[in-house]
Design a protein around this motif. Structure first.
Motif, PDB file in Angstrom:
ATOM      1  N   TYR A  24       0.822  -1.221   0.000  1.00 43.11           N
ATOM      2  CA  TYR A  24       0.000   0.000   0.000  1.00 43.11           C
ATOM      3  C   TYR A  24       0.852   1.266   0.000  1.00 43.11           C
ATOM      4  CZ  TYR A  24       0.681  -0.383   5.101  1.00 43.11           C
ATOM      5  OH  TYR A  24       1.211  -0.495   6.365  1.00 43.11           O
ATOM      6  N   ILE A  25       2.037   1.207   0.595  1.00 41.64           N
ATOM      7  CA  ILE A  25       2.939   2.361   0.563  1.00 41.64           C
ATOM      8  C   ILE A  25       3.593   2.472  -0.817  1.00 41.64           C
ATOM      9  CG2 ILE A  25       5.110   3.311   1.473  1.00 41.64           C
ATOM     10  CD1 ILE A  25       2.734   3.751   3.353  1.00 41.64           C
ATOM     11  N   ILE A  26       3.975   1.365  -1.380  1.00 38.86           N
ATOM     12  CA  ILE A  26       4.570   1.385  -2.720  1.00 38.86           C
ATOM     13  C   ILE A  26       3.578   1.970  -3.729  1.00 38.86           C
ATOM     14  CG2 ILE A  26       5.405  -0.075  -4.617  1.00 38.86           C
ATOM     15  CD1 ILE A  26       6.654  -1.882  -2.391  1.00 38.86           C
ATOM     16  N   SER A  27       2.308   1.598  -3.620  1.00 40.26           N
ATOM     17  CA  SER A  27       1.279   2.164  -4.516  1.00 40.26           C
ATOM     18  C   SER A  27       1.190   3.674  -4.342  1.00 40.26           C
ATOM     19  CB  SER A  27      -0.081   1.535  -4.225  1.00 40.26           C
ATOM     20  OG  SER A  27      -0.078   0.184  -4.546  1.00 40.26           O
ATOM     21  N   LEU A  28       1.183   4.120  -3.094  1.00 41.30           N
ATOM     22  CA  LEU A  28       1.128   5.560  -2.821  1.00 41.30           C
ATOM     23  C   LEU A  28       2.353   6.267  -3.406  1.00 41.30           C
ATOM     24  CD1 LEU A  28      -0.126   6.272   0.810  1.00 41.30           C
ATOM     25  CD2 LEU A  28      -0.658   7.597  -1.213  1.00 41.30           C
ATOM     26  N   MET A  29       3.513   5.685  -3.195  1.00 35.46           N
ATOM     27  CA  MET A  29       4.745   6.286  -3.710  1.00 35.46           C
ATOM     28  C   MET A  29       4.689   6.425  -5.236  1.00 35.46           C
ATOM     29  SD  MET A  29       7.405   4.213  -1.250  1.00 35.46           S
ATOM     30  CE  MET A  29       8.929   4.755  -1.951  1.00 35.46           C
ATOM     31  N   ARG A  30       4.237   5.389  -5.899  1.00 37.48           N
ATOM     32  CA  ARG A  30       4.169   5.426  -7.367  1.00 37.48           C
ATOM     33  C   ARG A  30       3.193   6.499  -7.851  1.00 37.48           C
ATOM     34  NH1 ARG A  30       8.117   4.145  -6.283  1.00 37.48           N
ATOM     35  NH2 ARG A  30       8.977   2.079  -6.155  1.00 37.48           N
ATOM     36  N   GLY A  77       5.925  10.835   4.637  1.00 40.63           N
ATOM     37  CA  GLY A  77       6.043  10.875   6.101  1.00 40.63           C
ATOM     38  C   GLY A  77       4.705  11.163   6.744  1.00 40.63           C
ATOM     39  N   MET A  78       3.947  12.064   6.118  1.00 39.38           N
ATOM     40  CA  MET A  78       2.612  12.356   6.625  1.00 39.38           C
ATOM     41  C   MET A  78       1.774  11.081   6.681  1.00 39.38           C
ATOM     42  SD  MET A  78      -0.663  14.312   5.016  1.00 39.38           S
ATOM     43  CE  MET A  78      -0.835  12.928   3.933  1.00 39.38           C
ATOM     44  N   CYS A  79       1.897  10.245   5.664  1.00 38.20           N
ATOM     45  CA  CYS A  79       1.110   9.004   5.621  1.00 38.20           C
ATOM     46  C   CYS A  79       1.457   8.087   6.782  1.00 38.20           C
ATOM     47  CB  CYS A  79       1.332   8.290   4.291  1.00 38.20           C
ATOM     48  SG  CYS A  79       0.795   9.242   2.860  1.00 38.20           S
ATOM     49  N   CYS A  86      -4.065   4.051   4.518  1.00 39.08           N
ATOM     50  CA  CYS A  86      -3.230   4.420   3.377  1.00 39.08           C
ATOM     51  C   CYS A  86      -3.975   4.202   2.069  1.00 39.08           C
ATOM     52  CB  CYS A  86      -1.907   3.662   3.411  1.00 39.08           C
ATOM     53  SG  CYS A  86      -0.781   4.317   4.671  1.00 39.08           S
ATOM     54  N   GLN A  87      -4.847   3.218   2.032  1.00 34.48           N
ATOM     55  CA  GLN A  87      -5.678   3.020   0.834  1.00 34.48           C
ATOM     56  C   GLN A  87      -6.630   4.209   0.657  1.00 34.48           C
ATOM     57  OE1 GLN A  87      -5.349   0.876  -1.618  1.00 34.48           O
ATOM     58  NE2 GLN A  87      -7.046   1.800  -2.681  1.00 34.48           N
TER      59      GLN A  87
END
Length: 175
Positions: A15-21, A119-121, A150-151
């Motif tokens: 879920y973090i990798i998706s956000l990063m992308r 970082g906020m996430c 995060c989703q």
């Protein structure tokens, strides 16, 4: 129970990798609009539960909104962000309130450093988890809450994302 963490989530979580992308595809302005708006709508109410709350946190978010609307300057945002960071160190804040202030501070920092939005996430996930279920739950429960939140953050960014952004922010994650 394990020691409380200031942040929840991991850079290698799906879920973090998706956000990063998704963040990588957006302009600095879009990223900071998303981060500041999220902090104002979701994190500020957690912080405002505190008996120790300070108006400087709400005012800092308003200053950031003013900057994003081209009504304030960057120096004003940076000064406000400094005050918010001092609030995060205030003794007596609950873990959820402290994480919420850190998330707000990171959202303000995203204006000049887009990677701060990530970082906020992490801080926001902790704030929401501790606010929702307290501080005595298992790591599995906290991880589930972090993934769910995060989703939601991803969906919020996706709603305002500019398709085929011509000027995406230059991101170097260093994580």
């Amino acid at each position: 129970m394990a020691k409380l963490r200031k942040m929840l989530g991991s850079p290698d979580s799906p879920y973090i990798i998706s956000l990063m992308r998704l963040i990588e595809t957006q302009s600095k302005h879009t990223i900071s609009c998303w981060a500041v708006s999220y902090a104002q709508q979701v994190m500020l109410p957690i912080y405002e539960k505190s008996a120790l709350k300070s108006d400087c946190v709400k005012l800092a978010l308003e200053t950031a909104q003013g900057y994003l609307a081209k009504e304030k300057n960057l120096a004003e945002v940076k000064a406000a962000a400094k005050e918010v960071m001092a609030q995060a160190k205030q003794p007596g804040l609950s873990p959820s309130e402290q994480a919420a202030v850190r998330a707000i501070s990171s959202s303000l920092s995203s204006i000049s450093t887009p990677t701060s939005a990530l970082g906020m996430c992490f801080y926001a996930a902790a704030a929401l988890a501790y606010d929702r279920v307290g501080t005595e739950e298992t790591d599995t429960v906290y991880e589930q809450i972090a993934a769910e939140e995060c989703q939601k953050m991803y969906q919020r960014l996706q709603e305002i994302a500019v398709e085929h952004e011509e000027n995406p922010a230059k991101i170097d994650w260093n994580c």
